[in-house]
Write an enzyme that holds these catalytic residues in place. Structure first.
Site, PDB file in Angstrom:
ATOM      1  N   CYS A 171      14.561  77.989  -9.420  1.00  0.00           N
ATOM      2  CA  CYS A 171      15.489  78.067 -10.545  1.00  0.00           C
ATOM      3  C   CYS A 171      16.373  76.823 -10.576  1.00  0.00           C
ATOM      4  CB  CYS A 171      16.395  79.285 -10.511  1.00  0.00           C
ATOM      5  SG  CYS A 171      15.551  80.833 -10.649  1.00  0.00           S
TER       6      CYS A 171
ATOM      7  N   ARG B  43      12.072  71.792  -8.522  1.00  0.00           N
ATOM      8  CA  ARG B  43      12.523  72.975  -7.798  1.00  0.00           C
ATOM      9  C   ARG B  43      11.541  74.138  -7.949  1.00  0.00           C
ATOM     10  NH1 ARG B  43      17.861  72.806  -6.389  1.00  0.00           N
ATOM     11  NH2 ARG B  43      18.174  75.027  -6.575  1.00  0.00           N
TER      12      ARG B  43
ATOM     13  N   TRP C  40      12.312  80.615 -11.837  1.00  0.00           N
ATOM     14  CA  TRP C  40      11.230  80.887 -10.885  1.00  0.00           C
ATOM     15  C   TRP C  40      11.292  82.393 -10.667  1.00  0.00           C
ATOM     16  CZ3 TRP C  40      10.442  82.545  -5.729  1.00  0.00           C
ATOM     17  CH2 TRP C  40       9.229  82.141  -5.157  1.00  0.00           C
TER      18      TRP C  40
ATOM     19  N   ASN D 166      20.947  81.583 -10.969  1.00  0.00           N
ATOM     20  CA  ASN D 166      20.004  81.213  -9.934  1.00  0.00           C
ATOM     21  C   ASN D 166      20.351  82.051  -8.710  1.00  0.00           C
ATOM     22  OD1 ASN D 166      18.486  79.922  -8.017  1.00  0.00           O
ATOM     23  ND2 ASN D 166      19.641  77.992  -8.076  1.00  0.00           N
ATOM     24  N   GLY D 167      19.368  82.708  -8.106  1.00  0.00           N
ATOM     25  CA  GLY D 167      19.653  83.529  -6.922  1.00  0.00           C
ATOM     26  C   GLY D 167      19.123  84.935  -7.125  1.00  0.00           C
TER      27      GLY D 167
ATOM     28  N   GLU E 225       1.873  70.062  10.402  1.00  0.00           N
ATOM     29  CA  GLU E 225       2.406  69.477   9.173  1.00  0.00           C
ATOM     30  C   GLU E 225       1.264  69.021   8.257  1.00  0.00           C
ATOM     31  OE1 GLU E 225       4.924  69.597   7.566  1.00  0.00           O
ATOM     32  OE2 GLU E 225       4.991  67.868   6.231  1.00  0.00           O
TER      33      GLU E 225
ATOM     34  N   LYS F 133       0.535  70.386   4.445  1.00  0.00           N
ATOM     35  CA  LYS F 133       0.442  69.485   3.281  1.00  0.00           C
ATOM     36  C   LYS F 133      -0.838  69.788   2.514  1.00  0.00           C
ATOM     37  CE  LYS F 133       3.615  68.202   2.834  1.00  0.00           C
ATOM     38  NZ  LYS F 133       4.734  68.414   3.682  1.00  0.00           N
TER      39      LYS F 133
ATOM     40  N   GLU G 245      -0.653  73.240   0.682  1.00  0.00           N
ATOM     41  CA  GLU G 245       0.266  73.389  -0.447  1.00  0.00           C
ATOM     42  C   GLU G 245      -0.142  72.589  -1.676  1.00  0.00           C
ATOM     43  OE1 GLU G 245       4.331  72.558   0.617  1.00  0.00           O
ATOM     44  OE2 GLU G 245       3.795  70.790   1.757  1.00  0.00           O
TER      45      GLU G 245
ATOM     46  N   HIS H 186      -9.886  80.470  22.231  1.00  0.00           N
ATOM     47  CA  HIS H 186      -9.364  81.822  22.484  1.00  0.00           C
ATOM     48  C   HIS H 186      -9.524  82.686  21.249  1.00  0.00           C
ATOM     49  CE1 HIS H 186      -7.908  80.861  26.451  1.00  0.00           C
ATOM     50  NE2 HIS H 186      -7.511  79.695  25.958  1.00  0.00           N
TER      51      HIS H 186
ATOM     52  N   LYS I   2      10.849  73.744  -4.629  1.00  0.00           N
ATOM     53  CA  LYS I   2      11.323  72.704  -3.713  1.00  0.00           C
ATOM     54  C   LYS I   2      12.434  73.221  -2.818  1.00  0.00           C
ATOM     55  CE  LYS I   2      11.805  68.415  -2.237  1.00  0.00           C
ATOM     56  NZ  LYS I   2      10.777  67.978  -1.275  1.00  0.00           N
TER      57      LYS I   2
HETATM   58  C1  F6R Z   1       6.723  71.574   2.496  1.00  0.00           C
HETATM   59  C2  F6R Z   1       8.127  71.730   2.213  1.00  0.00           C
HETATM   60  C3  F6R Z   1       8.794  72.984   2.656  1.00  0.00           C
HETATM   61  C4  F6R Z   1      10.216  72.664   3.142  1.00  0.00           C
HETATM   62  C5  F6R Z   1      10.969  73.973   3.452  1.00  0.00           C
HETATM   63  C6  F6R Z   1      12.373  73.719   3.955  1.00  0.00           C
HETATM   64  O1  F6R Z   1       6.219  70.375   2.009  1.00  0.00           O
HETATM   65  O2  F6R Z   1       8.732  70.895   1.601  1.00  0.00           O
HETATM   66  O3  F6R Z   1       8.072  73.628   3.627  1.00  0.00           O
HETATM   67  O4  F6R Z   1      10.153  71.854   4.255  1.00  0.00           O
HETATM   68  O5  F6R Z   1      11.030  74.769   2.309  1.00  0.00           O
HETATM   69  O6  F6R Z   1      13.126  73.043   3.004  1.00  0.00           O
HETATM   70  P1  F6R Z   1      14.422  72.240   3.407  1.00  0.00           P
HETATM   71  O7  F6R Z   1      13.990  71.104   4.259  1.00  0.00           O
HETATM   72  O8  F6R Z   1      15.020  71.809   2.121  1.00  0.00           O
HETATM   73  O9  F6R Z   1      15.287  73.205   4.168  1.00  0.00           O
END
Ligand code: F6R
Length: 611
Positions: free
Chosen positions: A2, A27, A76, A102-103, A484, A488, A491, A507, A606
């Site tokens: 949002c 976002r 969202w 938002n929330g 990581e 990537k 997602e 295992h 985001k």
């Molecule tokens: C993945 C990604 C998310 C953030 C997570 C934490 O690419 O961006 O997994 O790392 O949502 O977000 P922040 O760092 O803003 O607390």
């Protein structure tokens, strides 16, 4: 998750609101809407399901709504499906109050029942409509917007950033927040409100960060802040050092590509900020030699990629500074009743500084009397304000949903902490310290050289494009890079993958390896090389198509791997900084090949400001 914008000034509000919402697109959202007060004082609302372009089309790029005061929202979906009816803004029954939110209002069912009894009717499934009508209820009772909002905050449970237009108070926007971000910008003739800085950077770099339960009244050129007793508050804006261009694509096809290319600079800036020749200075973060000596153990809390950065920190801090480190998902830490430990330093890692679980974990740690430090990218964000100390990363605004440069900057902050801790506690020799510090300065150039040679990775991505699933395996810091890399990939390319500690594969999960399964081994930990190579051989003999990500000149991998990707040599403790670059690029190219929306992957937001 949002996005909210608000504008009051001399210009037409609707096009500016659309533009502001565009800056918050990253976002995540599935519908959008705007409310504008027209020249005769009526409030008009237009909403659309889908991308902002749908709302832009419907409103003829904002021309369909005339007026200089308005609020906008990208939604969202939480309560109720993504639809025009559920999109914000929402009206009260008399269409004299419009609000965006938002929330999550946790007690909205109970509040809805109360309002239904009082004769209110509801057209949507949203908690926001309930919020709007609750404000209306208190406004009817008190006849004052600030008092209505103050009563609202006392009655509502959950998190919110709420912006409201009252027909009775033309050319004003009222707002409040709790645990959801909200910032305010004021220029000579305008006032703006947003969920995040990029939406208002074009107008001002002086930003007011709204605290929980502060009520704001915006007028053109003016913002007045009140507490819940309607007493005026003095607030000072924070100067943001980002420029408007840093939130633009700058000629790159995607923000993610641009942000990956910014990594050499981000790494360099973050190192430079905390070092002065041979010295690492963390005083500004509240970490003096005395405090560091008192730390007996460290708990790292974070979510998603920031958690993955935390896993790197666990290996690096333990190895260099010999302090026991535990890494936890913030969402788990906050509810597991952690044991209070006054000698424990709790480090929270976050790009946005607004992640609900990370914030809650820090609050919990503070409640238990533990010292907290935030590694955070956004200046003045909630986390930065809540934690006892802050170590900022210098990544600049990150727009692509999938984090790249902020993750890289987080790694640098962790290395600096590890090295500083090691120095203070005497766990590394002076020579090793100098060598590591000088390598830290060299990382930026090495990252640049990987980015300059990305054709190989692009080719590899094309080869892998038809794979349904992949495995990433590694040990130690390499394993941390794997989790990581795997995230990537998932997602943005929507290809399923698993990241495994190489020793753990047999295992159970090795049963999933079949002819052609892609297994990518990260092989940079010199002491563990032979072991991970053996694990790769085990998968190859079960039909896997094997890729190896190694340092240049690592010939042994050539004998086993079908594909070898190389990065320059570095110290093993810093390997994640180099390993992650090809993994990011790999995910990026796959996403592009599949025609996905790279910067705004489906279902993702985001900034995750709700649990
Ligand atoms: C993945 C990604 C998310 C953030 C997570 C934490 O690419 O961006 O997994 O790392 O949502 O977000 P922040 O760092 O803003 O607390």
């Amino acid at each position: 998750m949002c996005g909210i914008v608000g504008y009051i000034g001399e210009k037409q509000a609707a096009p500016l609101l659309l533009e502001g919402l565009e800056k918050l697109e990253y976002r995540g959202y599935d519908s959008a809407g705007i409310a504008v007060e027209d020249n005769s004082g009526n409030i008009e609302i237009m909403r659309a399901k889908g991308r902002l372009s749908c709302l832009a089309e419907k409103t003829r790029c904002g021309k369909a709504l005339e007026g200089c005061c308005g609020i906008g929202h990208t939604r969202w979906a939480t309560h109720g499906e993504p639809s025009e009816c559920n999109a914000h803004p929402h009206f009260n029954d008399g269409q004299t109050i419009a609000a965006v939110h938002n929330g999550i209002i946790e007690n909205y069912t109970e509040l809805k029942k109360k309002l239904l009894k009082r004769g209110y009717s509801f057209y949507s499934e949203t908690d926001t409509e309930v919020a709007t009508k609750l404000v209306d209820y208190y406004y009817e009772k008190h006849g004052d917007p600030v008092k209505a909002i103050a009563n609202f905050t006392l009655r509502v449970k959950g998190s919110y950033a709420l912006a409201v237009l009252f027909k009775d108070y033309p050319k004003q926007i009222f707002a409040v927040r709790k645990d959801s971000p909200m910032i305010i910008g004021v220029t000579k003739k305008e006032a703006l409100l947003a969920s995040d800085v990029p939406a208002i950077l074009k107008y001002t770099k002086n930003v007011y960060f709204v605290e929980n339960s502060e009520i704001i009244c915006l007028e053109a050129g003016k913002a007045v802040f009140y507490n819940l007793d309607k007493e005026e508050l003095e607030k000072t804006p924070v100067k943001i050092n980002w420029n408007a261009e840093s939130a633009e694509k700058g000629g790159y096809e995607h923000f993610m590509l641009k942000e990956m290319h910014e990594q050499p600079k981000v790494v360099k800036d973050t190192v430079s900020y905390y070092t002065d020749g041979e010295k690492i200075n963390l005083n500004r973060s509240g970490l003096t030699g005395r405090t560091i000596k008192k730390i007996k153990n460290i708990t790292i809390v974070a979510c998603g990629s920031a958690y993955h950065a935390g896993v790197v920190a666990q290996y690096v801090i333990e190895k260099l500074a010999r302090i026991p480190v535990r890494v936890e998902l913030a969402s788990e830490f906050r509810y597991r009743e952690p044991v209070a430990d006054k000698n424990c330093l709790v480090i929270a890692i976050s790009q946005s500084g607004e992640t609900a679980d990370t914030l809650a974990a820090v609050r919990e740690a503070k409640k238990l009397g533990m010292k907290t430090l935030a590694i955070v990218n956004v200046v003045g964000s909630s986390l930065a304000r809540v934690a006892d100390g802050v170590m900022y990363t210098y990544a600049g605004p990150e727009i692509a949903v999938a984090t790249t440069k902020a993750y890289s900057a987080q790694l640098i902050a962790e290395y600096l902490l590890a090295l500083k801790f090691a120095k203070v506690r005497g766990t590394v020799s002076a020579e090793k310290y100098s060598a590591l510090l000088s390598e830290l300065n060299a990382l930026s150039g090495k990252i640049e050289s990987i980015l300059n040679n990305k054709a190989e990775i692009q080719r590899f991505a094309a080869e892998a494009a038809n794979k349904k699933t992949m495995f990433f395996i590694g040990r130690g810091v390499d394993y941390a890079a794997c989790i990581e890399g795997s995230l990537k990939l998932k997602e943005i390319s929507y290809i399923h993958s698993e990241a495994y500690a190489a020793g753990e594969l047999k295992h159970g999960t090795i049963s999933l390896i079949e002819d052609g399964t892609l297994v990518l081994g990260v092989l940079m930990q010199q002491e563990l090389l032979e072991k991970t190579l053996s694990n790769l051989v085990e998968t190859k003999s079960r039909g896997a198509y094997v890729a190896a990500l190694t340092y240049e000149g690592m010939n042994k991998a050539k004998e086993i791997a079908d594909v070898q990707l190389v990065v320059p040599q570095t110290y093993d403790v810093f390997a994640a900084s180099l390993a992650v670059i090809p993994l990011q690029l790999f995910a990026y190219y796959l996403s592009v090949l599949k025609g996905n929306d790279v910067d705004k992957p489906r279902n993702l937001a985001k900034s995750v400001t709700v649990e």
